[in-house]
Each structure stands twice: as C-alpha cells, then as structure tokens.
Motif scaffolding. Structure first.
Motif, short mmCIF file in Angstrom:
data_model
loop_
_atom_site.label_atom_id
_atom_site.label_comp_id
_atom_site.label_asym_id
_atom_site.label_seq_id
_atom_site.Cartn_x
_atom_site.Cartn_y
_atom_site.Cartn_z
N VAL A 173 33.37 0.89 -36.14
CA VAL A 173 33.82 0.48 -34.81
C VAL A 173 34.62 -0.82 -34.90
N LEU A 174 34.15 -1.78 -35.70
CA LEU A 174 34.86 -3.05 -35.83
C LEU A 174 36.24 -2.84 -36.45
N GLN A 175 36.34 -1.94 -37.40
CA GLN A 175 37.64 -1.68 -38.02
C GLN A 175 38.63 -1.06 -37.03
N HIS A 176 38.12 -0.29 -36.07
CA HIS A 176 39.01 0.48 -35.19
C HIS A 176 38.90 0.09 -33.71
N TRP A 177 38.35 -1.08 -33.40
CA TRP A 177 38.06 -1.45 -32.02
C TRP A 177 39.30 -1.39 -31.13
N LEU A 178 40.39 -1.98 -31.54
CA LEU A 178 41.58 -2.00 -30.68
C LEU A 178 42.13 -0.60 -30.45
N THR A 179 42.07 0.23 -31.48
CA THR A 179 42.50 1.62 -31.34
C THR A 179 41.62 2.35 -30.32
N LEU A 180 40.31 2.20 -30.46
CA LEU A 180 39.37 2.88 -29.57
C LEU A 180 39.47 2.35 -28.14
N ASP A 181 39.65 1.05 -28.01
CA ASP A 181 39.76 0.45 -26.68
C ASP A 181 41.02 0.97 -25.97
N TRP A 182 42.09 1.13 -26.73
CA TRP A 182 43.34 1.68 -26.17
C TRP A 182 43.13 3.13 -25.72
N GLN A 183 42.37 3.89 -26.52
CA GLN A 183 42.08 5.28 -26.13
C GLN A 183 41.20 5.33 -24.88
N LEU A 184 40.27 4.39 -24.78
CA LEU A 184 39.32 4.40 -23.66
C LEU A 184 39.94 3.92 -22.35
N ALA A 185 40.93 3.04 -22.43
CA ALA A 185 41.44 2.32 -21.26
C ALA A 185 41.76 3.20 -20.05
N PRO A 186 42.47 4.34 -20.21
CA PRO A 186 42.81 5.13 -19.01
C PRO A 186 41.60 5.71 -18.28
N PHE A 187 40.48 5.84 -18.98
CA PHE A 187 39.31 6.51 -18.41
C PHE A 187 38.34 5.54 -17.72
N ILE A 188 38.57 4.24 -17.87
CA ILE A 188 37.69 3.26 -17.21
C ILE A 188 38.50 2.34 -16.30
N LYS A 189 39.74 2.72 -16.03
CA LYS A 189 40.61 1.89 -15.20
C LYS A 189 39.94 1.63 -13.84
N GLY A 190 39.88 0.35 -13.48
CA GLY A 190 39.30 -0.01 -12.20
C GLY A 190 37.79 -0.16 -12.21
N ALA A 232 24.12 6.12 -16.51
CA ALA A 232 24.08 7.29 -17.38
C ALA A 232 25.09 8.33 -16.92
N LYS A 233 25.18 8.51 -15.62
CA LYS A 233 26.14 9.47 -15.07
C LYS A 233 27.57 9.03 -15.35
N LEU A 234 27.83 7.72 -15.20
CA LEU A 234 29.17 7.19 -15.48
C LEU A 234 29.55 7.43 -16.94
N VAL A 235 28.64 7.11 -17.86
CA VAL A 235 28.91 7.28 -19.29
C VAL A 235 29.20 8.74 -19.62
N THR A 236 28.37 9.63 -19.11
CA THR A 236 28.59 11.05 -19.36
C THR A 236 29.94 11.50 -18.81
N GLY A 237 30.25 11.04 -17.60
CA GLY A 237 31.52 11.43 -16.97
C GLY A 237 32.72 10.97 -17.77
N VAL A 238 32.69 9.72 -18.22
CA VAL A 238 33.80 9.18 -19.00
C VAL A 238 33.98 9.97 -20.29
N LEU A 239 32.88 10.23 -21.00
CA LEU A 239 32.97 10.93 -22.27
C LEU A 239 33.46 12.37 -22.09
N ARG A 240 33.00 13.03 -21.02
CA ARG A 240 33.49 14.39 -20.73
C ARG A 240 35.00 14.37 -20.43
N HIS A 241 35.42 13.37 -19.71
CA HIS A 241 36.83 13.24 -19.35
C HIS A 241 37.67 13.03 -20.62
#
Length: 442
Positions: free
Chosen positions: A53-70, A116-125
């Motif tokens: 995770v530490l090696q790829h944090w910026l990559t992963l954060d960029w991938q995650l960004a659209p799904f947690i906007k706001g 828990a519902k939020l986490v599941t929803g984000v990962l499904r998305h």
C-alpha cells in the motif's frame, strides 16, 4: 459472530499511523506484530499489505478519488478503502469477496453499520466501474507521479537531474520488493560457513555481485536465525557494504565514524581490526551501536559515545584520527524501495536545509584528521545537492583536501563513477548511495 481478519485489521492500523502520524513503517509494523501474534501466513499478508500500500498509495488514492467525492472520511476509513483497493488490484490470490467481507466487518466493528454500508458501496462501485488508465493523464510529470506513486516535486527534481527516461527507471525500480541482504562478519566467519548455517534453517542465499562479504537471501526471517544471534552476520544493504572498504581500514588505524548509528558501517570498519570511535547525537542510538558491537563480538574495537558530529573538533582536538567516515544525515531518498513512506513524509522544503548540516559536519571533523589521512563522505540519497555539491563546497573552503577516485568493484553498474560513486536504485537492485573519498594533503 464474525471475526475481523487480524492481518487486514493490523495493516489498516499500521498504515493509518504511518500516513497520519508520521510513524516509521518498519517500527510500527514490528511493534504491532509483537502485540498481535499472527500465524506465519497472516504475518506475510500483513507485511505485504503494509509495504505494498505504501509503495502504491498515490496510485490507489487516484483510483479511489471519483468514488468518494464529496464524502468526508475519517483517516482510518480512507486507509481501509485504500487497503481494499490494493488487494483487489495487486494480490491475485485474494478474491474480491474476501476483501469486501473483511473490509465491511472492520468498518462495522470499528465504526458503525452506516460506515460498513458506505465501505461496501464504494468497493462495489469500484468493482463495477473498473480501473482508470493513468495514460489518460496528459502532463508527463503528473502521469509518472500517479503511475509509480512518487510525489510530483520528487519527479520534477529527479527529471531535472537524470532526465525522464532514467527517472522512470528509478521510479519503477523502487516499487519492486527489496531483497533481504546480509554482510558476513568476517574474518570471524566465512561466507561459505554462513551460507551453510543458513541452509540448515532452510534459507537459501546467493553471493552478492556488489560486495565480496555480502549475501542475498531468497526469504526467511534472518534476524531470528541462530547464525544472526551468534554474530555470524548482520543485516545490511549491499550498497552500504561498499562504504567501509573505501577507507581501506588497517588494524593500526584509529577511525572516527562521525554519524554511526545503528552501527552497520561501524562494525564493518571494526572487522578489519581497526579501533573505531563511533558517535551519534542520540543516546538511545548509541545503545544500538553498542548492542550491535556486542552481538558481533567487536566491543574491543568499538567505543561509542553520544556527541553531535558538529562538535567533533572541540571534543577531540586536532589530528587525532587516521581515517574518518561521515555517513551524513540525509533525505534518505535512495531508500525508497526499503522505506516507501519516505516519499510521503519528505517535502522539498525539508531537504533544503540538509546540505548546510552536512557541510557543517565535514568542516567539524576535518581538523581531527591526520595529514595524509582519508575521509569518506557518504549518503543514502540520490540528489546532487546533498552529495557532490556538498563535497565541492567543502573543498572550496578546505584547500588542504583533495577528492580522489572512489574504488569501484569490478563489473558494478553505476550511474556515476568519476570521481565519486553514485548508485541509483535501478542500477543493481540495491539502495541508492553516494560515496566520495577525500585525502588530507601533506
């Protein structure tokens, strides 16, 4: 009642401490593993997740960004989602359903059912939408930053120094797994003896191409072996093993190691039979030097004390040492493979003040070197501002010193060799390191 997967929970705790509190990953992980004993399989999984995770944090954060906007997330929830994405993207043997289940359970038990519902929803998305392609980023610096998870300021600096092609090679190299390496405690033990001892513990090794006293292990917990406890070897990177031989230590030498902790190079110098005075500014780190000296049976050759290296001249007086090593405090950017959190905890402003400290240490130790003696200046960084530029500034104000060629092992590929040695992490899979050798003229 469902049970939180201990490896994943531990990884989230460690990563949250590293990314929000500035903890050192190796220290935080080691402490967590001592407090939460895991099976060998779970220990391996937790370790892989933390460093991956530490090696790829910026990559992963960029991938995650659209799904947690706001969404305003607590740091541990953000880390939990990043850790889940890492497993989905990089761990082929871990099914998504296991990632979803464990991430949801962690969110439920650390937070509440809504989380828990939020986490599941984000990962499904994320699963439905798929992964974004960093190649769509038009700016080449930002694209490399996201692809290889290096901060933009560092990509800019490395590109200005080494060019885009070399910078890309360095960036890709530091995201590979570090190799477990060790230095045999010669002459008390031979390389052949140590290889045989480790083979009994089912640890395969091969000779280092960089150091004649180095070995590369295929795996295993080296520090837990009887050979380590007996003092047959110490854990040290291959690049670091080049520093002591550059001083050509002799049994008759009195050597100063001005910035010595934790003592890897100190004990290497002492293994030649020299008498080494080892300094560190922090008393607790002096104890680390003493512990290493004791385990390697070198206490008769090492005297360690707490002292700021900038006070060396006032403390020891002139012409006290035959040789001096200044392994200077530095940004540590050559260690990105082994210490991936450095890329997030360091800033360009943090590094700007280091050359002044490095130069001050060189100036302080210079009077204590005997005429004709050698001084080696080394760092574990790849920035010229901390390396050759510091040496050049020192030579301008110390005309009694000259820089000579740093010896280069036969067949070693290096980024620069004239007159100093500069290794970058992509050269031969070791840490990035700089080694310059100076001589005090008669």
């Amino acid at each position: 009642m469902s049970r939180i997967n201990p490896a994943r929970n531990l990884a989230v705790n460690v990563l949250t401490a590293v990314m929000t509190q500035g903890a050192y990953a190796n220290i935080e992980l080691d402490a967590a593993l001592r407090q939460t004993p895991l099976t060998s399989v779970d220990t391996g999984l937790a370790t892989t997740m933390v460093y991956g995770v530490l090696q790829h944090w910026l990559t992963l954060d960029w991938q995650l960004a659209p799904f947690i906007k706001g969404k305003k997330l607590e740091p541990w929830v953000h880390t939990l989602l990043i850790t889940a994405l890492y497993q989905m993207a990089y761990l082929d043997r871990v099914p998504d359903r296991a990632v979803f289940f464990d991430s949801t359970e962690i969110a439920k038990k650390r937070g509440n059912p809504g989380l828990a519902k939020l986490v599941t929803g984000v990962l499904r998305h994320v699963q439905r939408a798929g992964w974004r392609d960093p190649q769509t980023i038009s700016d080449p610096v930002e694209r490399l930053s996201i692809q290889e998870s290096l901060p933009i300021w560092l990509v800019q600096q490395l590109t200005a120094i080494y060019g885009p092609e070399k910078t890309t090679a360095i960036a890709r190299s530091v995201n590979t797994l570090p190799r477990p390496t060790l230095r045999v405690n010669t002459p008390a033990y031979t390389v052949t003896q140590v290889r045989a001892q480790l083979a009994k513990d089912h640890i395969k090794t091969m000779p280092s191409q960089i150091s004649a006293v180095g070995l590369i292990a295929e795996g295993g917990h080296l520090a837990a072996t009887p050979a380590f406890k007996a003092g047959a070897f110490t854990i040290q990177d291959e690049s670091s093993m080049l520093v002591a031989p550059t001083l050509t230590p002799q049994p008759s030498d009195r050597i100063l190691d001005a910035c010595a902790a934790p003592g890897g190079k100190t004990t290497h110098l002492a293994s030649y039979g020299a008498q080494v005075t080892a300094l560190d500014i922090h008393a607790n780190k002096v104890r680390l030097i003493e512990q290493n000296a004791q385990r390697l049976h070198l206490t008769d050759h090492i005297h360690a004390e707490a002292l700021d290296a900038r006070d060396v001249a006032a403390h020891f007086g002139p012409a006290q040492f035959d040789k001096i090593l200044v392994d200077a405090p530095c940004s540590g950017l050559g260690l990105l493979r082994r210490k991936p959190e450095i890329r997030y905890t360091k800033r360009a402003d943090d590094i700007a003040h280091l050359p002044a400290i490095q130069l001050a240490i060189l100036a302080a130790v210079a009077p204590t070197l005997k005429t004709g003696g050698a001084l080696v200046y080394s760092t574990c960084t790849i920035l010229p501002a901390e390396n050759q530029e510091v040496v050049d500034a020192f030579l301008k104000t110390h005309p009694d010193f000259i820089q000579v060629q740093t010896p280069l092992p036969a067949g070693l590929k290096a980024t620069a060799t004239m007159p100093a040695l500069q290794l970058t992490p992509d050269d031969c899979g070791s840490d990035g390191f700089y080694i310059a050798k100076l001589v005090k003229k008669g």
